[in-house]
Design an enzyme around this catalytic site. Structure first.
Site, PDB file in Angstrom:
ATOM      1  N   GLY A  29     -20.110  25.646  46.920  1.00 35.08           N
ATOM      2  CA  GLY A  29     -18.739  25.163  46.943  1.00 35.08           C
ATOM      3  C   GLY A  29     -17.944  25.506  45.706  1.00 35.08           C
ATOM      4  O   GLY A  29     -18.324  26.339  44.895  1.00 35.08           O
ATOM      5  N   HIS A  32     -14.338  30.485  44.982  1.00 34.35           N
ATOM      6  CA  HIS A  32     -13.447  31.408  44.279  1.00 34.35           C
ATOM      7  C   HIS A  32     -13.465  32.748  45.012  1.00 34.35           C
ATOM      8  O   HIS A  32     -14.118  32.897  46.058  1.00 34.35           O
ATOM      9  CB  HIS A  32     -13.843  31.553  42.806  1.00 34.35           C
ATOM     10  CG  HIS A  32     -15.286  31.902  42.590  1.00 34.35           C
ATOM     11  ND1 HIS A  32     -15.843  33.097  43.009  1.00 34.35           N
ATOM     12  CD2 HIS A  32     -16.298  31.229  41.985  1.00 34.35           C
ATOM     13  CE1 HIS A  32     -17.114  33.143  42.669  1.00 34.35           C
ATOM     14  NE2 HIS A  32     -17.428  32.017  42.050  1.00 34.35           N
ATOM     15  N   HIS A  35     -16.795  34.268  46.271  1.00 36.19           N
ATOM     16  CA  HIS A  35     -17.306  33.775  47.547  1.00 36.19           C
ATOM     17  C   HIS A  35     -16.528  34.372  48.717  1.00 36.19           C
ATOM     18  O   HIS A  35     -17.106  34.762  49.739  1.00 36.19           O
ATOM     19  CB  HIS A  35     -17.182  32.243  47.617  1.00 36.19           C
ATOM     20  CG  HIS A  35     -17.921  31.509  46.549  1.00 36.19           C
ATOM     21  ND1 HIS A  35     -17.286  30.772  45.569  1.00 36.19           N
ATOM     22  CD2 HIS A  35     -19.246  31.389  46.302  1.00 36.19           C
ATOM     23  CE1 HIS A  35     -18.180  30.219  44.785  1.00 36.19           C
ATOM     24  NE2 HIS A  35     -19.384  30.579  45.189  1.00 36.19           N
ATOM     25  N   GLN A  59     -32.498  22.669  42.613  1.00 35.26           N
ATOM     26  CA  GLN A  59     -32.412  23.787  41.673  1.00 35.26           C
ATOM     27  C   GLN A  59     -31.798  23.399  40.333  1.00 35.26           C
ATOM     28  O   GLN A  59     -31.586  24.257  39.477  1.00 35.26           O
ATOM     29  CB  GLN A  59     -31.651  24.950  42.297  1.00 35.26           C
ATOM     30  CG  GLN A  59     -30.178  24.707  42.572  1.00 35.26           C
ATOM     31  CD  GLN A  59     -29.595  25.782  43.472  1.00 35.26           C
ATOM     32  OE1 GLN A  59     -29.895  25.858  44.656  1.00 35.26           O
ATOM     33  NE2 GLN A  59     -28.746  26.642  42.913  1.00 35.26           N
ATOM     34  N   LYS A 147     -23.664  38.932  40.865  1.00 40.14           N
ATOM     35  CA  LYS A 147     -23.556  38.299  39.546  1.00 40.14           C
ATOM     36  C   LYS A 147     -24.875  37.622  39.193  1.00 40.14           C
ATOM     37  O   LYS A 147     -25.334  37.697  38.059  1.00 40.14           O
ATOM     38  CB  LYS A 147     -22.415  37.287  39.509  1.00 40.14           C
ATOM     39  CG  LYS A 147     -22.275  36.581  38.153  1.00 40.14           C
ATOM     40  CD  LYS A 147     -21.074  35.674  38.115  1.00 40.14           C
ATOM     41  CE  LYS A 147     -21.292  34.436  38.944  1.00 40.14           C
ATOM     42  NZ  LYS A 147     -22.280  33.512  38.309  1.00 40.14           N
ATOM     43  N   ARG A 185     -18.339  27.665  37.265  1.00 40.51           N
ATOM     44  CA  ARG A 185     -18.477  27.011  35.958  1.00 40.51           C
ATOM     45  C   ARG A 185     -17.405  27.434  34.963  1.00 40.51           C
ATOM     46  O   ARG A 185     -17.295  26.835  33.890  1.00 40.51           O
ATOM     47  CB  ARG A 185     -19.871  27.297  35.381  1.00 40.51           C
ATOM     48  CG  ARG A 185     -21.003  26.598  36.133  1.00 40.51           C
ATOM     49  CD  ARG A 185     -22.351  26.900  35.502  1.00 40.51           C
ATOM     50  NE  ARG A 185     -23.424  26.063  36.050  1.00 40.51           N
ATOM     51  CZ  ARG A 185     -24.152  26.379  37.101  1.00 40.51           C
ATOM     52  NH1 ARG A 185     -23.913  27.535  37.725  1.00 40.51           N
ATOM     53  NH2 ARG A 185     -25.102  25.570  37.548  1.00 40.51           N
TER      54      ARG A 185
END
Length: 291
Positions: A29, A32, A35, A59, A147, A185
């Site tokens: 979720g 950006h 995605h 995780q 990434k 993040r």
């Protein structure tokens, strides 16, 4: 687009779509453009696109940012629908883990370096939740951004070893106009941290240039160059900066210039940990996994 919260409802909804191809974009979720680029690729190649939004507690290790991980379902729903997602799967933790899970999926070796070295248990959590999602969605193709290249390598190894009937589609890293790799993040970065974080992309672009000019005499020299360049940013706290083979993530051998390499970094700016990488093919050819 239909938002679905239970496994049973999603499986029922997808029954009528099985005659065509199903593409799957798993996410945590706070969407950006990275995605959404995966959705765009899936729309081009599949008849039905399923996206999942699930912040997977397995995780996250002790002291990591599970509680502060950004969440905004209404925003994500609007973005997913505009991008053309057909089904948005948004299960609760209790739906995915109704009891304490006694079974986990462990992938060896490729999980032991890079993020796996400093985040024990992380990739077991990733492999376990992706296994569950693959069983729930049963996609023909699943799309992941490069990434997090180690995650892609782990999932590809798992799919190969366990004979999952799904094709993994690695997709190029999407970046901000100034080169910073898109990440959920990034919102944690202060303006000063955000500015200094640009040293990561600048360093990787310089690596590409010097690689094509054959200016490095060893993989160790290349890794040292990366560390020294990133350390020019006063706020940069390097978790790792390594040069490994890809996708096996092993130390390069004597013929290192002929091997496919990944230059991978993880750097903290304040409390925010950023990852990035560049793939270098043998003979100095840049990999198509970066844009």
């Amino acid at each position: 687009m239909k938002t679905i919260e239970t496994i049973h409802e999603l499986r029922t909804a997808l029954k009528s779509r099985r005659q065509g191809t199903i593409g799957f974009v798993p996410t945590m979720g706070y969407l950006h453009q990275g995605h959404l680029s995966l959705v765009e690729r899936a729309k081009q190649e599949c008849d039905t696109v399923v996206m999942s939004i699930f912040v997977n507690p397995l995780q996250f290790g002790p002291g990591e940012d599970l509680d502060r991980y950004p969440r905004d379902l209404k925003r994500d729903q609007a973005l997913a629908e505009a991008a053309g997602v057909d089904f948005l799967f948004h299960p609760s933790v209790s739906e995915m883990y109704p009891t304490e899970p006694l079974t986990q999926v462990h992938v060896e070796k490729v999980t032991e370096r890079l993020c796996g070295a400093s985040r024990p248990g992380h990739f077991a959590g990733v492999a376990t939740v992706v296994t569950k999602l693959f069983h729930i969605v049963a996609p023909d193709r699943a799309y992941f951004g490069m990434k997090d290249a180690q995650q892609v390598a782990v999932i590809e190894q798992m799919v190969h070893d366990l004979h999952f009937p799904v094709t993994i589609v690695p997709c190029p890293t999407v970046r901000e106009p100034d080169g910073l790799a898109l990440s959920s993040r990034n919102v944690y970065l202060s303006p000063e941290e955000r500015e200094q974080a640009l040293v990561i992309n600048r360093t990787l672009r310089e690596v590409e240039q010097k690689w094509t000019q054959e200016q490095f005499t060893s993989a160790d020299e290349l890794a040292q160059f990366v560390r020294e360049r990133i350390q020019t940013a006063p706020l940069a706290d390097i978790d790792y900066a390594e040069v490994l083979t890809y996708p096996r993530l092993e130390k390069p051998g004597a013929a290192w210039k002929e091997q496919r390499l990944i230059v991978a970094v993880a750097v903290r700016f304040g409390k925010t940990r950023l990852i990035d990488n560049v793939l270098l093919d043998g003979r100095g050819e840049k990999s198509c996994s970066e844009q």
